[in-house]
Design a protein around this motif. Sequence first.
Motif, PDB file in Angstrom:
ATOM      1  N   UNK A 101       0.801  -1.226   0.000  1.00 33.87           N
ATOM      2  CA  UNK A 101       0.000   0.000   0.000  1.00 33.87           C
ATOM      3  C   UNK A 101       0.834   1.277   0.000  1.00 33.87           C
ATOM      4  N   UNK A 102       2.046   1.239   0.553  1.00 29.67           N
ATOM      5  CA  UNK A 102       2.830   2.457   0.704  1.00 29.67           C
ATOM      6  C   UNK A 102       3.487   2.893  -0.598  1.00 29.67           C
ATOM      7  N   UNK A 103       4.115   1.979  -1.310  1.00 30.28           N
ATOM      8  CA  UNK A 103       4.922   2.346  -2.486  1.00 30.28           C
ATOM      9  C   UNK A 103       4.425   1.745  -3.784  1.00 30.28           C
ATOM     10  N   UNK A 104       3.352   0.952  -3.745  1.00 32.14           N
ATOM     11  CA  UNK A 104       2.851   0.346  -4.970  1.00 32.14           C
ATOM     12  C   UNK A 104       3.695  -0.833  -5.413  1.00 32.14           C
ATOM     13  N   UNK A 105       3.766  -1.075  -6.711  1.00 28.84           N
ATOM     14  CA  UNK A 105       4.418  -2.266  -7.260  1.00 28.84           C
ATOM     15  C   UNK A 105       5.828  -1.955  -7.726  1.00 28.84           C
ATOM     16  N   UNK A 106       6.773  -2.771  -7.297  1.00 27.11           N
ATOM     17  CA  UNK A 106       8.139  -2.737  -7.821  1.00 27.11           C
ATOM     18  C   UNK A 106       8.208  -3.707  -8.995  1.00 27.11           C
ATOM     19  N   UNK A 107       8.929  -3.312 -10.040  1.00 27.58           N
ATOM     20  CA  UNK A 107       8.896  -4.056 -11.304  1.00 27.58           C
ATOM     21  C   UNK A 107      10.227  -4.735 -11.619  1.00 27.58           C
ATOM     22  N   UNK A 108      10.116  -5.793 -12.393  1.00 24.86           N
ATOM     23  CA  UNK A 108      11.278  -6.584 -12.782  1.00 24.86           C
ATOM     24  C   UNK A 108      12.162  -5.785 -13.741  1.00 24.86           C
TER      25      UNK A 108
END
Length: 419
Positions: A85-92
Amino acid sequence: MSAAGEAERRWMRGEPRGPLDGVPVSVKDLVAVAGLPTRHGSRTASPEREHADAPAVARLRGAGAIPFGKTTTSEFGNKIVTDCPLTGATRNPWDTRLSPGGSSGGSAVAVALGMGPLSLATDGGGSIRIPACWSGVVGFKPTFALVPAGAATSWTALSTLGPMARNVRDAALMLDAMIHDSVGGYPLTTAASGYASAVDDGVAGLRIAWCPAPDSVQVTQDIAKCVERAADTFGALGARVIQADVAPIADYYGNGRMHSVQWSVFFAQRVRHMEGTDRTLLDPDLKALADAGAQVDTATFVDALLARHALGASMDTFFERCDLLLTPTFHCGPPPVPGLPVHLRQAPVLTAWCNQAGVPAISVPCGFAGDLPVGLQIIGRRGSDALVLRAARAYELARGEFPAPDPGLQILGDTGTAP
């Protein structure tokens, strides 16, 4: 920048604090860094800045390393992808439609893209090794408690701090700076601060068990072939490689609830004192995990702890017959972001047992399945961290330099970033 200038002056005087003096290190946002908040990927966490470093960070800083920023994590490190919820999605970093893995996904991406050569991460069931595998970097989970965690980061009794790096030698240098002088109850196979010095000793004469697909684990064909080629390399390097069905691990997979029971109970305890308004801010995946843990009765939890003890004893016996064990790091490729598919919500079967047994394990890139990196997992007995690093380095040298992802890779689709 001030710390970097001081390190530069020490190098110019010929008086560096060590090989990490002036090296930038990122730190997973579950670990305290003085002057920065520890947010745990959660909107429920305090934004107040920390007054003191966690023990491992303090040791890195004492060695001259420069903590320069915090990396993203799933909320409180609860799952094997990095969205919260804090930073969203980290991506490959190889395909931005996909996850880099988790919960140390931010650390893996930071290293893969050259934001800093080292990152301090945590691993409670594969959280260092899985994103290392899917992001094409090195991730090492040491013997439990080898790296001092401090009270705030050891609450699961499964999670261990460890290095993520672009290569094995850098990981060993980072480990040297962080470790305890001893690990209670288990003899170390090298003196403190000797991991990097022993890392190039090779694998000739070692007895290495190769388990390509433990009982009930369906490894995808392209990953299986890639990791099998890596296992063959050890024979060419002078080790005795024997394909083996590792019975203690097979038994662990048959008792798949061992890790999931403990993990869910720990998270139920983690959130049980939260105010109702805070609970509404939690990642739905974390809330579901905690709710499941709240339903576990005492007898079931104790059975899981007894199974954990039995697994540790069985693996001690197994490692009397061999020096190391090789497996794939993960049985399939990464899922799309954001979210975690239902078929990956169980304990990660190839990595979580290592946390249950407290043994050291490393993921080192061993090629590609399609356009995505594949990881080879190398595992040793408790306290054999030096041997695990040595084997990973021997393979790494034989493999040759592993490519880096394109830093200009386009971000496609919905970012999944929380408001």
